[in-house]
Design a protein around this motif. Structure first.
Motif, mmCIF file in Angstrom:
data_model
loop_
_atom_site.group_PDB
_atom_site.id
_atom_site.type_symbol
_atom_site.label_atom_id
_atom_site.label_comp_id
_atom_site.label_asym_id
_atom_site.label_seq_id
_atom_site.Cartn_x
_atom_site.Cartn_y
_atom_site.Cartn_z
ATOM 1 N N SER A 318 0.816 -1.219 0.000
ATOM 2 C CA SER A 318 0.000 0.000 0.000
ATOM 3 C C SER A 318 0.846 1.263 0.000
ATOM 4 C CB SER A 318 -0.951 0.007 1.200
ATOM 5 O OG SER A 318 -0.234 0.085 2.423
ATOM 6 N N LYS A 319 2.139 1.156 0.343
ATOM 7 C CA LYS A 319 3.013 2.332 0.267
ATOM 8 C C LYS A 319 3.042 2.904 -1.146
ATOM 9 C CE LYS A 319 6.775 0.411 1.881
ATOM 10 N NZ LYS A 319 8.186 0.308 2.347
ATOM 11 N N ARG A 320 2.871 2.040 -2.120
ATOM 12 C CA ARG A 320 2.926 2.503 -3.511
ATOM 13 C C ARG A 320 1.710 3.347 -3.878
ATOM 14 N NH1 ARG A 320 5.194 -0.873 -8.349
ATOM 15 N NH2 ARG A 320 4.861 1.256 -9.102
ATOM 16 N N ILE A 321 0.572 3.094 -3.238
ATOM 17 C CA ILE A 321 -0.651 3.806 -3.598
ATOM 18 C C ILE A 321 -0.546 5.290 -3.262
ATOM 19 C CG2 ILE A 321 -3.140 3.970 -3.170
ATOM 20 C CD1 ILE A 321 -3.110 0.966 -2.589
ATOM 21 N N LYS A 322 0.091 5.610 -2.148
ATOM 22 C CA LYS A 322 0.157 6.996 -1.689
ATOM 23 C C LYS A 322 1.467 7.692 -2.047
ATOM 24 C CE LYS A 322 -3.852 7.554 0.178
ATOM 25 N NZ LYS A 322 -4.786 8.549 -0.390
ATOM 26 N N ARG A 323 2.419 6.971 -2.611
ATOM 27 C CA ARG A 323 3.722 7.567 -2.879
ATOM 28 C C ARG A 323 3.636 8.642 -3.957
ATOM 29 N NH1 ARG A 323 9.115 6.174 -1.843
ATOM 30 N NH2 ARG A 323 8.176 5.250 0.019
#
Length: 555
Positions: A318-323
């Motif tokens: 999920s870090k990729r979704i908000k990066r």
């Protein structure tokens, strides 16, 4: 239309808990809005852009506080003190305007158009000096506002109107205002996710016009959702497949809708967020692996460990979704595979076609690239043993479970349907909404470390609490959660706060117990924080029905 007229409606809606009164007030507003209907209907939800627009106003609480100080001359410390008392910067702005020490020589009454257009323009400010320009723009609105207007200008700028109006209230108000069926308004919104378009269509073309609205490129439709089944046998029975069962692996990633028009590709999450910039690898995979100019595809983005090839936990992915920054570096650290499982549009809408036909089109359109873009692993089993083997293999591979689908079913946006069921092991973590919180004690006393969690009751269209969580997060995770939750504070009573229910968490627990302490009638025993579900809206949280079923299964 003067903004004072809209602010008066906001105030009356905020003051009542009765849904019928909220609906009636908004219906009158919409009916009288004239050419401003698209603007007013968006502002009724505190928005100035469609839900799916990749547009961020870039207005933080600190920026807004600076604007209020500049507009009123009230000391920043006093504004912050008022803000902390209520947890509502809009209320602090209202008080600052009432007590302001400086006034412009000739203020201009605010209009709805001016507020709307000024806030939209904030998203266009970029580069050196952009923050100062945003402060000046918001300050200009607050300078010309009366106290009540300032309250709602600030809330709208921050994206949290906080008057108790959701999509359902706006839907009912549009149906009432323009005498069209509620179901027709809801379906149109689920297909378009553009409440302004739906409002104008309802007014100008009525029910017939609403039925003509359909899925279009770069305007995402809401996802069709599955019901949870108790086990594999029940899942197959629930979807009514008989001898034509169809199974797919259920992946632990982010549900996405992919829109392609030539080389123009966009990626939308289940919450209608445009995350194209966060997934350049998925965009390239679509360009390389989809052999058609125009289409809308449904699938799941799954993160994999580049060393082992195993799927990574959603919390890591999920870090990729908000990066926003360092996207390429994170893409190398957590590469994704796009697993496709439906085709909604191939130049024409396919929503009314049966799943089997949509899958035929999907197969014709994609040229799989292993590890980049693939069909979701699937099976048409020749009996229960084959279905069970497929399920166990999915679990062994690190996936969540399987999906059972009826191949004759059409695609129904925004609904949990009886023709699709998800099967996962029981007692898996629950996705729950944060409704209230309390500041911790000791070294974490400045953090919202005690979080009340709720499941979604679809029958009541309400959230029902199932317990309080206070463990499982690191100091860094708790600090990030607090930063995320504090702007959502609606009311404050000492160290206890009520929140706008917008954040969904994943929590594990030991068991579910009956309880009279919480509105659901149940309580999670020893819940622990696992992560934030960036991909889920509050209505996507696990249901009260699911909690009841899990409780019964453990007895």
């Amino acid at each position: 239309m003067e903004y004072a007229t809209l602010a008066a409606v906001y105030r009356s809606v905020e003051a009542t808990q009765a849904d019928t009164e909220k609906t009636a007030a908004l219906a009158d507003l919409f009916r009288d809005a004239g050419d401003l209907l698209p603007v007013v209907v968006r502002l009724a939800r505190g928005k100035v852009y469609p839900r799916y627009a990749a547009t961020d106003l870039g207005v933080s609480s600190s920026l807004t506080q600076a604007a209020v100080e500049k507009a009123t001359g009230v000391d920043a410390n006093r504004i912050e003190e008022w803000w902390k008392e209520t947890g509502d910067l809009g209320a602090a702005a209202e008080r600052a305007v009432a007590e302001r020490t400086q006034r412009t020589l000739a203020s201009t009454p605010l209009t709805v158009e001016r507020v709307h257009d000024t806030l939209r323009e904030l998203a266009e400010y970029e580069g050196a000096g952009s923050q100062e320009r945003k402060v000046d723009a918001v300050a200009g609105l607050v300078s010309d506002a009366d106290p009540a207007e300032a309250r709602f200008v600030v809330r709208t700028a921050l994206g949290h109107l906080r008057i108790g109006v959701g999509d359902g209230t706006v839907r009912d108000a549009l149906a009432t205002a323009f005498e069209v069926p509620v179901d027709a308004v809801e379906r149109a919104h689920q297909l378009t996710n553009d409440v302004a378009l739906v409002a104008e269509t309802a007014r100008d073309e009525g029910e017939a016009g609403l039925h003509e609205l359909d899925v279009e490129l770069f305007r995402p439709a809401e996802a069709m959702l599955a019901r949870a089944a108790d086990d594999l046998e029940a899942g197959l029975a629930d979807v009514g497949t008989g001898d034509t069962a169809y199974l797919e692996v259920k992946y632990d990633g982010a549900r996405v809708q992919l829109h392609k028009d030539g080389d123009d590709v966009r990626v939308f999450t289940r919450r209608m967020e445009d995350v194209t910039a966060q997934f350049p690898d998925a965009v390239e995979a679509i360009r390389a692996g989809v052999d058609t100019d125009r289409c809308i595809l449904d699938g799941e983005l799954v993160g994999y460990d580049p060393d082992t090839g195993d799927p990574v936990a959603f919390q890591r992915f999920s870090k990729r979704i908000k990066r926003k920054y360092g996207v390429e570096e994170l893409a190398a650290e957590i590469p994704v595979t796009l697993h496709l499982f439906d085709c909604l549009h191939d130049g024409n809408s396919l929503l009314d076609k049966p799943l089997a036909a949509r899958l035929d089109r999907l197969d014709a359109l994609i040229d799989p690239i292993p590890g980049d873009i693939e069909r979701a692993r699937h099976l048409t089993p020749d009996g229960p043993d084959a279905a069970e083997t497929f399920y166990r293999e999915a679990l062994s591979a690190g996936h969540e479970g399987v999906m059972c689908k009826n191949p004759e079913a059409a695609y129904t946006p925004g609904r949990r349907v009886d023709t699709m069921a998800k099967v996962k092991p029981t007692m898996e973590p629950l996705d729950l909404v944060v409704t209230r919180a309390k500041y911790s004690e000791g070294r974490r006393s400045e953090q919202l470390g005690r979080l009340y969690l709720a499941c979604y009751d679809a029958d009541r269209d309400a959230l029902r609490e199932v317990g309080r969580l206070s463990t499982g997060y690191t100091d860094e995770e708790l600090a990030a959660l607090t930063e995320r939750l504090e702007p959502l504070i609606r009311e404050r009573d000492g160290r206890d706060v009520d929140l706008d229910p917008e954040v969904v968490l994943e929590a594990e627990y030991e068991e579910i117990q009956e309880s009279t302490e919480y509105g659901s009638g149940y309580a999670l025993r020893f819940p622990r924080f696992l992560g934030v579900r960036e991909d889920l809206a509050p209505t996507d949280a696990d249901t009260h029905e699911r909690v009841e079923r899990l409780y019964e299964e453990q007895r």
